[in-house]
Every structure is written in structure tokens, then in C-alpha cells.
Design a protein around this motif. Structure first.
Motif, mmCIF file in Angstrom:
data_model
loop_
_atom_site.group_PDB
_atom_site.id
_atom_site.type_symbol
_atom_site.label_atom_id
_atom_site.label_comp_id
_atom_site.label_asym_id
_atom_site.label_seq_id
_atom_site.Cartn_x
_atom_site.Cartn_y
_atom_site.Cartn_z
ATOM 1 N N TYR A 1 -2.599 -13.055 41.175
ATOM 2 C CA TYR A 1 -3.806 -13.494 41.872
ATOM 3 C C TYR A 1 -4.952 -13.704 40.890
ATOM 4 C CZ TYR A 1 -7.637 -13.754 45.173
ATOM 5 O OH TYR A 1 -8.730 -14.173 45.865
ATOM 6 N N THR A 2 -5.092 -12.823 39.922
ATOM 7 C CA THR A 2 -6.157 -12.957 38.932
ATOM 8 C C THR A 2 -5.976 -14.218 38.089
ATOM 9 O OG1 THR A 2 -6.378 -10.560 38.820
ATOM 10 C CG2 THR A 2 -7.309 -11.813 37.009
ATOM 11 N N ILE A 3 -4.746 -14.466 37.665
ATOM 12 C CA ILE A 3 -4.472 -15.665 36.862
ATOM 13 C C ILE A 3 -4.775 -16.915 37.673
ATOM 14 C CG2 ILE A 3 -2.636 -17.038 35.807
ATOM 15 C CD1 ILE A 3 -1.339 -14.344 34.987
ATOM 16 N N PHE A 4 -4.253 -16.968 38.900
ATOM 17 C CA PHE A 4 -4.439 -18.167 39.713
ATOM 18 C C PHE A 4 -5.861 -18.291 40.241
ATOM 19 C CE2 PHE A 4 0.181 -18.259 39.709
ATOM 20 C CZ PHE A 4 0.385 -19.603 39.490
ATOM 21 N N VAL B 1 -6.494 -26.767 48.681
ATOM 22 C CA VAL B 1 -5.369 -26.077 49.336
ATOM 23 C C VAL B 1 -4.838 -24.966 48.448
ATOM 24 C CG1 VAL B 1 -2.962 -26.397 50.063
ATOM 25 C CG2 VAL B 1 -4.711 -27.973 50.860
ATOM 26 N N ASP B 2 -4.691 -25.251 47.162
ATOM 27 C CA ASP B 2 -4.224 -24.212 46.231
ATOM 28 C C ASP B 2 -5.182 -23.029 46.187
ATOM 29 O OD1 ASP B 2 -1.874 -25.388 45.473
ATOM 30 O OD2 ASP B 2 -2.638 -26.200 43.589
ATOM 31 N N THR B 3 -6.476 -23.317 46.145
ATOM 32 C CA THR B 3 -7.478 -22.269 45.973
ATOM 33 C C THR B 3 -7.672 -21.430 47.224
ATOM 34 O OG1 THR B 3 -8.635 -23.615 44.354
ATOM 35 C CG2 THR B 3 -9.874 -21.815 45.338
ATOM 36 N N TYR B 4 -7.803 -22.081 48.364
ATOM 37 C CA TYR B 4 -8.214 -21.355 49.563
ATOM 38 C C TYR B 4 -7.103 -21.090 50.558
ATOM 39 C CZ TYR B 4 -12.804 -22.222 47.710
ATOM 40 O OH TYR B 4 -13.899 -22.252 46.895
#
Length: 161
Positions: free
Chosen positions: A58-61, A106-109
Motif C-alpha cells: 500500500y505504501t509503495i502504490f 481508478v488505480d488510486t481511489y
């Protein structure tokens, strides 16, 4: 006395076109680095079996997705600005840049928070196994990444002309 001077021919692109090309190059190469080098090496090293993998992922992404949002906004702004300067709206490039922004959103949220929530191990006494929903989410993620690379590649080649 006459001197012969050599004239230099300049090939000058508009500034926004250069911004789009550089941003797309950075964004797509960073995506490939993350997807084909960093994450597979973490998987091979056995980090996925650790309880802290969901937090680390989660931190990386989280960080990468924020950079992706900046790149998507810059690409869309560059496409809109260069289309406006040419006095003919290139509808296809505007649509492709909007698709790139939608993918970043979409990737972020959606995907990153959902995958992290599925990956969190709430019961420390259960054996660590990959939930069935995680495989579905990985499939969706890889599909979206393939679309992002294809759309980004089309935009990149159309702006390099």
C-alpha cells in the motif's frame, strides 16, 4: 569579403508537445519498472508471505499512484493545450488522455485501497493465504495496466511524429 555561413535548421516542437512526450516516457517507464522489476522481486524474495506485505504494498502504490495522478494531469493539460494551439481539436488524443487520467483515478481511489484491505490480515492466528478476491483484483489491475500501456503508447507515438 564574403564569408560563407552555415545555416542551422532547427526542428522545434511546441513546448506542450515536449511536455507530453517527456511525461509519458517517464510515466510508462516507471510503470514498467514497478510492474516488471520491483513487485516481482518482492514476490520472489518471499515478502508476500509476511504479514507486513499489505502495508508495504500500500505504501509503495500510494506513493506511485500520486505520481501517476500528477503525470495524468500533466498529460491531459499538455494534450488540451497543444490541441488548442493547433486550432483543430484532436478529439482522439483528448479522449486517450482522458482515459489515462481515468485509469490513474481508478488505480488510486479504487484498486489500491481495495487490494490493501483484502490483503490485511486481521486475525494473526490464521494461516496466511491469498484470498480469492485478491486474484480477481490482480486480474483487474493487470488488465488496466495493459490498457494504460497501450493507450500511453498510442499517445506517445502520435506526439512523437
Amino acid at each position: 569579403m564574403n564569408t560563407i555561413s552555415t545555416s542551422s535548421v532547427e526542428f522545434k516542437r511546441p513546448v506542450w508537445q515536449n511536455v507530453v512526450i517527456i511525461t509519458l516516457g517517464f510515466w510508462l517507464s516507471a510503470s514498467l519498472l514497478l510492474d516488471w522489476v520491483i513487485m516481482p522481486s518482492l514476490y520472489v524474495s518471499g515478502m508476500m508471505t509476511l504479514s507486513s506485505f499489505a502495508t508495504a504494498g500500500y505504501t509503495i502504490f500510494w506513493n506511485f499512484n500520486r505520481v501517476e495522478l500528477l503525470c495524468a494531469g500533466l498529460v491531459l493539460t499538455g494534450v488540451l493545450a497543444s490541441s488548442k494551439n493547433q486550432f483543430n481539436w484532436q478529439r482522439s488524443t483528448v479522449i486517450l488522455a482522458t482515459v489515462m487520467l481515468a485509469i490513474a483515478l481508478v488505480d488510486t481511489y479504487l484498486l489500491t485501497p481495495q487490494m490493501s484491505a483484502i490483503g490485511l490480515q486481521l486475525n494473526l492466528f490464521e494461516a496466511a493465504e491469498v484470498p480469492a478476491n485478491m486474484n480477481l483484483m490482480h486480474g483487474v489491475y493487470w488488465f488496466i495496466e495493459a490498457v494504460k500501456l497501450a493507450v500511453g503508447g498510442i499517445l506517445f507515438t502520435s506526439y512523437c511524429k
